[in-house]
Motif scaffolding. Structure first.
Motif, mmCIF file in Angstrom:
data_model
loop_
_atom_site.group_PDB
_atom_site.id
_atom_site.type_symbol
_atom_site.label_atom_id
_atom_site.label_comp_id
_atom_site.label_asym_id
_atom_site.label_seq_id
_atom_site.Cartn_x
_atom_site.Cartn_y
_atom_site.Cartn_z
ATOM 1 N N GLY A 1 51.903 36.133 38.131
ATOM 2 C CA GLY A 1 51.308 35.446 36.989
ATOM 3 C C GLY A 1 50.768 36.418 35.947
ATOM 4 O O GLY A 1 50.652 37.623 36.188
ATOM 5 N N ARG A 2 50.440 35.890 34.807
ATOM 6 C CA ARG A 2 49.945 36.748 33.733
ATOM 7 C C ARG A 2 48.947 36.009 32.848
ATOM 8 O O ARG A 2 48.839 34.780 32.882
ATOM 9 N N VAL A 3 48.259 36.809 32.056
ATOM 10 C CA VAL A 3 47.283 36.303 31.103
ATOM 11 C C VAL A 3 47.772 36.641 29.697
ATOM 12 O O VAL A 3 48.276 37.747 29.454
ATOM 13 N N VAL A 4 47.619 35.693 28.780
ATOM 14 C CA VAL A 4 47.892 35.948 27.369
ATOM 15 C C VAL A 4 46.639 35.557 26.586
ATOM 16 O O VAL A 4 46.156 34.428 26.700
ATOM 17 N N ALA B 1 38.812 46.053 28.493
ATOM 18 C CA ALA B 1 38.120 45.015 29.255
ATOM 19 C C ALA B 1 39.044 44.437 30.324
ATOM 20 O O ALA B 1 38.613 44.176 31.468
ATOM 21 N N PHE B 2 40.302 44.237 29.995
ATOM 22 C CA PHE B 2 41.266 43.747 30.986
ATOM 23 C C PHE B 2 41.448 44.769 32.107
ATOM 24 O O PHE B 2 41.489 44.409 33.290
ATOM 25 N N ARG B 3 41.557 46.018 31.753
ATOM 26 C CA ARG B 3 41.745 47.051 32.779
ATOM 27 C C ARG B 3 40.513 47.175 33.662
ATOM 28 O O ARG B 3 40.624 47.343 34.880
ATOM 29 N N ASP B 4 39.328 47.078 33.055
ATOM 30 C CA ASP B 4 38.097 47.133 33.849
ATOM 31 C C ASP B 4 37.992 45.941 34.788
ATOM 32 O O ASP B 4 37.313 46.026 35.825
ATOM 33 N N ALA B 5 38.639 44.838 34.426
ATOM 34 C CA ALA B 5 38.624 43.637 35.272
ATOM 35 C C ALA B 5 39.662 43.696 36.379
ATOM 36 O O ALA B 5 39.771 42.758 37.173
ATOM 37 N N GLY B 6 40.443 44.784 36.438
ATOM 38 C CA GLY B 6 41.392 44.958 37.527
ATOM 39 C C GLY B 6 42.843 44.679 37.190
ATOM 40 O O GLY B 6 43.703 44.708 38.081
ATOM 41 N N PHE B 7 43.138 44.416 35.929
ATOM 42 C CA PHE B 7 44.532 44.213 35.537
ATOM 43 C C PHE B 7 45.218 45.571 35.420
ATOM 44 O O PHE B 7 44.792 46.430 34.642
ATOM 45 N N THR B 8 46.280 45.758 36.180
ATOM 46 C CA THR B 8 46.971 47.047 36.182
ATOM 47 C C THR B 8 47.827 47.241 34.941
ATOM 48 O O THR B 8 48.156 48.362 34.570
ATOM 49 N N SER B 9 48.191 46.129 34.312
ATOM 50 C CA SER B 9 48.999 46.194 33.107
ATOM 51 C C SER B 9 48.350 45.344 32.027
ATOM 52 O O SER B 9 48.161 44.142 32.203
ATOM 53 N N GLU C 1 48.780 40.819 26.393
ATOM 54 C CA GLU C 1 49.373 40.355 27.647
ATOM 55 C C GLU C 1 48.863 41.225 28.779
ATOM 56 O O GLU C 1 48.798 42.463 28.651
ATOM 57 N N ALA C 2 48.490 40.614 29.893
ATOM 58 C CA ALA C 2 47.989 41.369 31.039
ATOM 59 C C ALA C 2 48.545 40.775 32.336
ATOM 60 O O ALA C 2 48.730 39.570 32.459
ATOM 61 N N ARG C 3 48.807 41.656 33.262
ATOM 62 C CA ARG C 3 49.267 41.255 34.603
ATOM 63 C C ARG C 3 48.404 41.933 35.654
ATOM 64 O O ARG C 3 47.938 43.056 35.457
ATOM 65 N N ALA C 4 48.261 41.248 36.772
ATOM 66 C CA ALA C 4 47.440 41.791 37.853
ATOM 67 C C ALA C 4 48.164 42.909 38.574
ATOM 68 O O ALA C 4 47.554 43.762 39.173
#
Length: 375
Positions: free
Chosen positions: A293-296, A350-358, A372-375
């Motif tokens: 899954g991903r976040v936009v 902020a996404f990377r600090d939350a644990g999103f690797t991408s 766009e972010a993915r776990a």
């Protein structure tokens, strides 16, 4: 003795005045005239904004668009507005360049271009929501004065109700014109996934405009809208029923860390920078993503420095909105206070600090960043 003391105090006061006058900067008369003219123009525009808003609220702009060229009496009858007030209102709009006046026929005319901005809700250039938003911010001016003094926050729910409808209208124009053609099309494979059918969460959904538009466009997918403002959620649910998509759209009340379930796609429309704890909110989002899954996240366009942002012609409205709405809400919610001009580097971090690797900016437009972010 008393006379001498009074004389001495007078002399000291005169000395301070003379010193202040000597230290006062020498004003450039041309620059002073230019700046005073700018202020006067801004005051006229701000003053007229109230009348422009009334034109929207009372349906005057729509009546003008229908009639095209009209007398005061004709427009008053069509719009249901008292003629004497309308006469002065039309004069103000002519003076401010919103309508044109023909003295020979004593008529007023609204151009098709002006109508597309002021009278047509579905127009890609619809701009009336901005004046409703201004009315909502003015209504909160006393509250804003208080929090600017105390350093406290002002939650979204504490604003005038016109804020909610104005924001829904404002972003509705952008969603209809940009969501699929510019934003989602820039995210690899996203539209195809939505067409096939996935489970989608919209966090901070407000009145549900984006969620409902997506449900209409992608009948094979299911959607959940989540917002902490109970009345907005109620209105969103009613709008989904009216749009005929309530079989695949659900709206729920809760904050950015209280939802559960499993989702293939989580969406944030102009919400991440408003959170009091963006990293915490995004970490919670990561916990509900399905495998793959991903976040936009759609955010206001910004650069990473104030200097660069000031070169953006849209920065004035972004900074004003941030000062009156975004930062006060974030402070009320915990205090990160990113602001609407946080910039891509801070948002992606902020996404990377939350644990999103991408996490990356998938695309940018004149008004928006798409992350766009993915776990």
């Amino acid at each position: 003795m008393l006379v001498n003391s009074a004389t001495r105090r007078t002399d000291e006061r005169h000395q301070r005045i003379m010193t202040a006058q000597l230290d006062a900067p020498v004003l450039d008369s041309d620059r002073l005239e230019e700046f005073a003219g700018k202020v006067a123009g801004d005051q006229a525009a701000a003053y007229n904004a109230v009348l422009v808003y009334l034109g929207d609220r009372l349906g005057i702009w729509r009546s003008l668009a229908t009639l095209g060229t009209t007398t005061v009496a004709q427009l008053a009858e069509h719009a249901g507005v008292a003629p004497r007030y309308l006469q002065e209102w039309l004069a103000a709009q002519a003076a401010n360049g919103y309508v044109t006046y023909n003295a020979a026929g004593d008529t007023f005319h609204l151009s098709p271009e002006a109508a597309s901005c002021l009278a047509e809700e579905e127009s890609p250039t619809a701009m009336m929501s901005g004046f409703e938003l201004i009315a909502a911010v003015w209504a909160a001016s006393d509250k804003l004065a208080n929090i600017y003094t105390t350093g406290e926050g002002l939650g979204w729910h504490e604003h005038d109700p016109r804020l909610f409808t104005a924001v829904a209208r404002f972003y509705g124009t952008m969603y209809r014109n940009s969501m699929l053609s510019e934003w989602f099309s820039a995210v690899d494979g996203l539209i195809e996934q939505l067409e096939t059918g996935i489970r989608v969460l919209d966090v901070g959904c407000g009145l549900g405009v984006a969620t409902i538009l997506l449900a209409e466009a992608f009948p094979n997918s299911t959607f959940v809208g989540f917002d902490y403002h109970e009345d907005s959620v109620r209105q969103a649910a009613a709008a989904a029923t009216e749009a005929g998509v309530s079989d695949r759209v659900e709206f729920l009340v809760g904050d950015a860390t209280s939802y559960d379930g499993t989702y293939d796609l989580v969406l944030f429309f102009d919400a991440v920078h408003d959170f009091g704890d963006p990293v915490g909110a995004l970490a919670h989002t990561r916990s509900v993503l399905a495998a793959g899954g991903r976040v936009v996240a759609i955010e206001p366009y910004a650069e990473d420095t104030l200097e660069a942002n000031l070169a953006n012609p849209i920065a004035p409205v972004f900074y004003v909105g941030s000062s009156a709405l975004c930062v006060p809400h974030s402070i009320s919610d915990g205090g990160a206070a990113f602001g609407a001009q946080a910039g891509p580097a801070r948002l992606v971090q902020a996404f990377r600090d939350a644990g999103f690797t991408s996490a990356k900016v998938a695309t940018s437009t004149m008004t928006n960043l798409v992350i766009e972010a993915r776990a």
